[in-house]
Design a protein around this motif. Structure first.
Motif, PDB file in Angstrom:
ATOM      1  N   LEU A 196      -3.490   3.600   3.076  1.00  0.00           N
ATOM      2  CA  LEU A 196      -1.787   3.724   3.087  1.00  0.00           C
ATOM      3  C   LEU A 196      -1.666   3.974   4.389  1.00  0.00           C
ATOM      4  CD1 LEU A 196      -0.876   6.693  -0.219  1.00  0.00           C
ATOM      5  CD2 LEU A 196      -0.324   3.444   0.449  1.00  0.00           C
ATOM      6  N   THR A 199      -2.389   0.806   6.630  1.00  0.00           N
ATOM      7  CA  THR A 199      -1.529   0.558   7.096  1.00  0.00           C
ATOM      8  C   THR A 199       0.146   0.502   7.122  1.00  0.00           C
ATOM      9  OG1 THR A 199      -2.525  -0.495   4.259  1.00  0.00           O
ATOM     10  CG2 THR A 199      -0.060  -1.247   4.832  1.00  0.00           C
ATOM     11  N   SER A 200       0.172   1.740   7.178  1.00  0.00           N
ATOM     12  CA  SER A 200       1.246   2.447   7.562  1.00  0.00           C
ATOM     13  C   SER A 200       1.247   2.463   9.807  1.00  0.00           C
ATOM     14  CB  SER A 200       1.597   4.142   7.645  1.00  0.00           C
ATOM     15  OG  SER A 200       0.088   4.901   8.525  1.00  0.00           O
ATOM     16  N   ASP A 218       6.196  -3.602   1.897  1.00  0.00           N
ATOM     17  CA  ASP A 218       6.214  -4.279   0.427  1.00  0.00           C
ATOM     18  C   ASP A 218       4.397  -4.594   0.639  1.00  0.00           C
ATOM     19  OD1 ASP A 218       5.616  -3.322  -2.176  1.00  0.00           O
ATOM     20  OD2 ASP A 218       7.137  -4.944  -2.856  1.00  0.00           O
ATOM     21  N   PHE A 262       1.388  -2.609   1.951  1.00  0.00           N
ATOM     22  CA  PHE A 262       0.534  -1.480   1.351  1.00  0.00           C
ATOM     23  C   PHE A 262      -0.068  -2.583  -0.181  1.00  0.00           C
ATOM     24  CE2 PHE A 262       3.891   0.944   3.905  1.00  0.00           C
ATOM     25  CZ  PHE A 262       2.699   1.369   4.252  1.00  0.00           C
ATOM     26  N   GLU A 263       1.037  -3.265  -1.115  1.00  0.00           N
ATOM     27  CA  GLU A 263       0.539  -3.575  -2.019  1.00  0.00           C
ATOM     28  C   GLU A 263      -1.430  -4.850  -2.054  1.00  0.00           C
ATOM     29  OE1 GLU A 263       1.235  -7.828  -5.570  1.00  0.00           O
ATOM     30  OE2 GLU A 263       2.961  -6.769  -3.859  1.00  0.00           O
ATOM     31  N   TYR A 298       0.319  -0.370  -9.538  1.00  0.00           N
ATOM     32  CA  TYR A 298       1.476  -0.702  -8.366  1.00  0.00           C
ATOM     33  C   TYR A 298       2.986  -0.749  -8.292  1.00  0.00           C
ATOM     34  CZ  TYR A 298       3.103  -1.478  -3.560  1.00  0.00           C
ATOM     35  OH  TYR A 298       3.604  -1.846  -2.534  1.00  0.00           O
ATOM     36  N   SER A 321       6.559  -0.305  -6.908  1.00  0.00           N
ATOM     37  CA  SER A 321       7.249  -0.696  -5.933  1.00  0.00           C
ATOM     38  C   SER A 321       9.110  -0.147  -6.014  1.00  0.00           C
ATOM     39  CB  SER A 321       7.057  -1.256  -5.023  1.00  0.00           C
ATOM     40  OG  SER A 321       7.816  -1.936  -3.850  1.00  0.00           O
ATOM     41  N   ILE A 362       5.826   3.923  -5.323  1.00  0.00           N
ATOM     42  CA  ILE A 362       5.762   3.793  -3.793  1.00  0.00           C
ATOM     43  C   ILE A 362       7.632   3.331  -2.873  1.00  0.00           C
ATOM     44  CG2 ILE A 362       5.023   0.773  -3.309  1.00  0.00           C
ATOM     45  CD1 ILE A 362       3.875   2.675  -0.452  1.00  0.00           C
ATOM     46  N   PRO A 384       8.188   1.177   0.382  1.00  0.00           N
ATOM     47  CA  PRO A 384       7.636   1.042   1.390  1.00  0.00           C
ATOM     48  C   PRO A 384       8.817   1.365   2.773  1.00  0.00           C
ATOM     49  CG  PRO A 384       7.388  -0.861  -0.161  1.00  0.00           C
ATOM     50  CD  PRO A 384       8.865   0.451  -0.901  1.00  0.00           C
ATOM     51  N   THR A 438       7.922   5.795   4.907  1.00  0.00           N
ATOM     52  CA  THR A 438       7.726   5.495   3.482  1.00  0.00           C
ATOM     53  C   THR A 438       7.240   6.213   2.450  1.00  0.00           C
ATOM     54  OG1 THR A 438       6.149   3.487   4.449  1.00  0.00           O
ATOM     55  CG2 THR A 438       5.204   4.737   2.126  1.00  0.00           C
ATOM     56  N   PHE A 459       5.624   7.473  -0.791  1.00  0.00           N
ATOM     57  CA  PHE A 459       4.727   7.602  -1.986  1.00  0.00           C
ATOM     58  C   PHE A 459       4.688   8.695  -2.867  1.00  0.00           C
ATOM     59  CE2 PHE A 459       2.284   8.399   1.247  1.00  0.00           C
ATOM     60  CZ  PHE A 459       0.489   9.332   0.362  1.00  0.00           C
TER      61      PHE A 459
END
Length: 320
Positions: free
Chosen positions: A24, A27-28, A65, A68-69, A80, A82, A101, A103, A118, A120
């Motif tokens: 996570l 990706t962020s 989205d 993160f996926e 998952y 969203s 999440i 996103p 984001t 989660f």
């Protein structure tokens, strides 16, 4: 899932959850870089469609989205879910977690350069997708948010206090800066969208009227109102400075339960706040005692300094 390089200090993160939290965070960092270039390329605020609940989707909502996926596929996350997708997705047959999440929370603020984020939530998985998420919020094993602002921050709880990590851009790593955040009890700030005053229930109006009456009213002090329109930004301010946030249900069609989703927003924020010695309710009942009936079900949300949130509940009791 291709394991990214470690981008977050392992301090206080359970070993079993570290790969997911690290994915996570990795990706962020990419999402934060895209946000930082807003206006230099494609319009991130351009509306590209609607999600299953009829809310407009911005380009960055969909992009985040997807990112993160993709980052979580093949890893420890089995399901998952969203805010941007109607149904939960199976991302790993052998996964042991269910991750919900939002996103890109606060995406309506993209074009005005306000902090967004984001959000989660993580549960131990069950066999089916919906049963993994439609359960008491108290069964979460992790709740967190990543704030994209002047600093990129991860605020997270694993049920043993609330921690804050800050991204060091020179190293590309999240560093632990606070081991035990606590919501300050004393604050003269409240956050609510006052334009909806005429639609509120009597207990909510009474609470806000008391605040607006200032030092001559029953609260005996002057208050300041805040409203950003970004749940992550509002939460971070309250964790830092105290106060109260209210997104109540009201009399408008479709707003009976407010507009915030239990699974993607209210449950993880409540977990974070409660672990920071604050309180989070639907106005009366603690959020952690509630569970969603559907993946996109909504619930009113009131959170912040414990005594202030309790005062709102007291107003509801007096109106019965």
């Amino acid at each position: 899932m291709t394991s990214p390089a470690n981008v977050i200090s392992p301090d206080l993160i359970p070993d079993a959850l570290y790969p997911t939290i690290n994915a996570l965070c990795a990706t962020s960092i990419d999402v934060a870089a895209i946000i930082a270039r807003a206006g230099l390329g494609q319009s991130l605020a351009a509306q590209v469609g609607e999600n299953s609940d009829g809310d407009g989707q911005k380009a960055l909502d969909v992009l985040a989205d997807d990112m993160f996926e993709a980052a979580l596929r093949g890893g420890d996350v089995r399901w998952y879910a969203s805010e941007e997708q109607e149904d939960a997705l199976l991302t790993s047959e052998g996964g042991k977690y269910a991750l919900a999440i939002d996103p890109l929370d606060g995406s309506s603020n993209i074009d005005v350069n306000v902090s967004i984020g984001t959000i989660f939530s993580i549960f131990d998985t069950k066999e089916g997708a919906e049963e993994s998420f439609l359960r008491p919020a108290s069964e979460q094993i992790c709740g967190g948010y990543i704030l994209y602002g002047p600093a990129t921050c991860l605020v997270v709880t694993f049920g043993n206090g609330t921690q804050q990590y800050v991204l060091d851009p020179s190293k590309g790593e999240f560093v632990l800066v606070e081991k035990a955040m606590e919501v300050p009890e004393t604050s003269k700030e409240f956050a609510i969208n006052a334009s909806n005053y005429r639609h509120w229930t009597k207990p909510v109006r009474t609470y806000i009227d008391d605040c607006l009456a200032g030092k001559d009213g029953p609260r005996g002090m002057d208050f300041n109102m805040r409203w950003v329109g970004s749940l992550v930004a509002e939460t971070h301010r309250i964790l830092t400075r105290g106060g109260i946030f209210l997104y109540p249900g009201d009399a408008r069609p479709g707003y009976e339960n407010g507009r915030l989703r239990m699974v993607y927003e209210c449950a993880p924020i409540a977990f974070i706040i409660e672990q920071a010695k604050g309180h989070a309710t639907d106005g009366e009942t603690p959020i952690l005692e509630r569970q969603a009936a559907t993946l996109h079900g909504r619930v009113p949300l009131v959170f912040g300094s414990a005594q202030k949130v309790q005062r709102v509940a007291d107003h509801h009791d007096l109106s019965e």
